[in-house]
Write an enzyme that holds these catalytic residues in place. Structure first.
Site, PDB file in Angstrom:
ATOM      1  CB  SER B 185      -0.944   0.008   1.201  1.00 19.55           C
ATOM      2  OG  SER B 185      -0.207  -0.067   2.398  1.00 19.55           O
ATOM      3  CG  HIS B 213      -3.670  -1.481  -1.817  1.00 22.68           C
ATOM      4  ND1 HIS B 213      -4.117  -0.187  -1.886  1.00 22.68           N
ATOM      5  CD2 HIS B 213      -3.525  -1.765  -0.501  1.00 22.68           C
ATOM      6  CE1 HIS B 213      -4.224   0.303  -0.660  1.00 22.68           C
ATOM      7  NE2 HIS B 213      -3.866  -0.641   0.201  1.00 22.68           N
ATOM      8  CE  LYS B 244      -7.115  -0.452   0.591  1.00 18.35           C
ATOM      9  NZ  LYS B 244      -8.060  -0.255   1.694  1.00 18.35           N
TER      10      LYS B 244
END
Lengths: 82, 398
Positions: B185, B213, B244
């Site tokens: 990240s 991610h 996300k």
């Protein structure tokens, strides 16, 4: 097998090389209190120390490690267990 | 020394930030205008510091599904999955996640943070070992702290270091859970997953991959690094988040191991927390469908990431090691300068994240930027123009 004193000497040399301003290091030096290291810096320092001694130091032992002497004790124990 | 004295250093640090005229950890988003724009601290800003990789937070189908769920099922479940919060849609989403990965088992959690806490605190027991990449997310570290297993770190993205540590463990390697992330990240770099899967197989260990991610970002179908590296069958547990690429809030784990279903009866972060609201589950089900269909979204995301990264490179910025939608700009050690740069970027309409030690992997401050499929080219060019102005003023541009 390395003696406690050998481990301690190696440990002090490693800390002096890696922790800026850590000239006055002995077995009673506190890693956090005296060297001013935060938890992340302690973990990064441990990585270097692990390489020097070819040993893996579990994060779980950190709460019991206050001084350089505590860490030398722990490394000796881990080397014996290997 | 009282109970509260330990907070003094934090209070002092916060006061220093306020005295400098900005607090990057207390930004108020007053009004969201779109997936890429908002009124932040009273000013219109382009959002280049969110994790809205596919820009799905405002997708009309996701919003419609969430609205329908609110009307039909209410605002919340009022309970945990084990008590009264186990709705048919939670189970449907679990089946859909498992099917997405071609795996038999899936569990949905209330947040990605709780997914990691649940897995790491419950899977490895007192005689087991967790071997995690040093740059793993705080939720992984927190899960490790809740675990009774022995916790070891290996050097970030260093398969040789992992090999060395597995070798030291000898027969305990088969009781070891290796933990890595698809995309990290902070630096936006990717795990050397093929090598790690080889090591896991060599030593008979287990592997957990956090694709928080990388879900929707990597792989032909958006299944993350496990897919793009062709090692989906090498992961024992794949964890991710809805917050996300899926534009909502929640977490999941999928696995080939039937024991994942048993974990529901043992994992405190699953048992003792309220289940996700019906609207979150409904929008996530639609987002997952869009993600599966959305190769165009991924193409746009990567095109945007490349454009922004190339633009920053031409400014002479020191960037992360790999191209990815997470684009960190390494600043120096001066927190004051980093804070001023961040503040001036925001003043001019560019919202990014300021990250300072100890949250950064080294002693340097960094600006964490992230791209979205929803960014328009003109927005990226505007961002680059703002960066040029501010970086030139601070002597950071080439």
């Amino acid at each position: 097998m390395m003696s406690y004193q050998d481990i301690l000497a190696e440990l002090i040399a490693t800390i002096r090389a890696l922790a800026p301003g850590a000239d006055e290091v002995d077995e009673h030096t506190e890693l956090v209190g005296n060297l001013g290291l935060d938890s992340m810096k302690v973990m990064n320092l441990l990585q270097e120390i692990e390489d020097r001694f070819d040993v893996s130091i579990p994060l779980n032992v950190l709460p019991d490690v206050r001084t350089v002497g505590d860490l030398a004790d722990k490394i000796q124990q881990l080397l014996q267990d290997q | 020394m009282t109970l509260l004295d330990k907070f003094k250093p934090l209070q002092e640090a916060r006061d220093r930030l306020k005295a400098l005229g900005a607090d990057p950890f207390n930004v108020t988003v007053e009004k969201i205008l779109s997936p890429t724009e908002a009124i932040v601290n009273g000013r219109r800003a382009i959002l280049a510091g969110t994790n809205n990789y596919l820009g799905l937070t405002f997708h009309p189908d996701c919003i419609a599904a969430a609205e329908k769920a609110v009307r039909e099922e209410g605002c919340g479940t009022t309970g945990s999955r084990m008590a009264n919060g186990n709705y048919a849609d939670h189970q449907a989403l679990e089946r859909e996640f498992a099917e997405f990965y071609g795996l038999p088992h899936g569990v949905v959690f209330s947040t990605g943070y709780l997914a990691n806490l649940a897995l790491l605190s419950t899977l490895p027991g007192p005689d087991d070992v967790i071997l995690l990449d040093a740059d793993c997310h705080a939720s992984i570290y927190d899960g490790c702290r809740m675990s009774q297993a022995e916790v070891l770190r290996f050097r970030h993205n260093d398969a040789d270091d992992l090999d060395k540590r597995l070798r030291r463990l000898k027969e305990r390697a088969s009781r070891t859970l290796i933990v890595v992330e698809g995309i990290y990240s902070m630096l936006g770099d990717m795990a050397p997953l093929k090598e790690i899967v080889e090591l896991k197989r060599k030593y008979g260990a287990y592997l957990m991959v956090d694709e928080a991610h990388s879900l929707g970002v990597l792989g032909a179908q958006g299944r993350g690094l496990v897919e793009s590296e062709g090692v989906l069958d090498g992961a024992d547990f794949i964890v991710g988040t809805f917050s996300k690429s899926l534009g909502a809030i929640g977490g999941y784990c999928v696995s080939p191991h039937p024991e994942l279903d048993i974990l529901r009866y043992a994992a405190r972060p699953y048992i003792f927390t309220a289940s996700s609201s019906p609207s979150l589950i409904a929008s996530t089900r639609v987002a997952l469908r869009l993600l599966r269909e959305g190769s165009d979204l991924r193409d746009r995301l990567w095109r945007n990431a490349r454009r922004f990264r190339e633009g920053l490179k031409s400014l002479g910025c020191r960037l992360g090691p790999q191209l990815s939608p997470v684009i960190p700009i390494m600043l120096g050690e001066s927190r004051e300068q980093a804070l001023l740069v961040w503040h001036e970027l925001l003043e001019r309409g560019a919202y990014v994240n300021l990250v300072m030690p100890p949250a950064t992997p080294d002693e340097h401050c960094l600006l964490r930027c992230s791209m979205s499929a929803a960014h328009e080219e003109e927005q990226i060019d505007r961002l680059l123009a703002i960066f040029r102005e501010v970086f030139t003023a601070h002597g950071l541009a080439a």
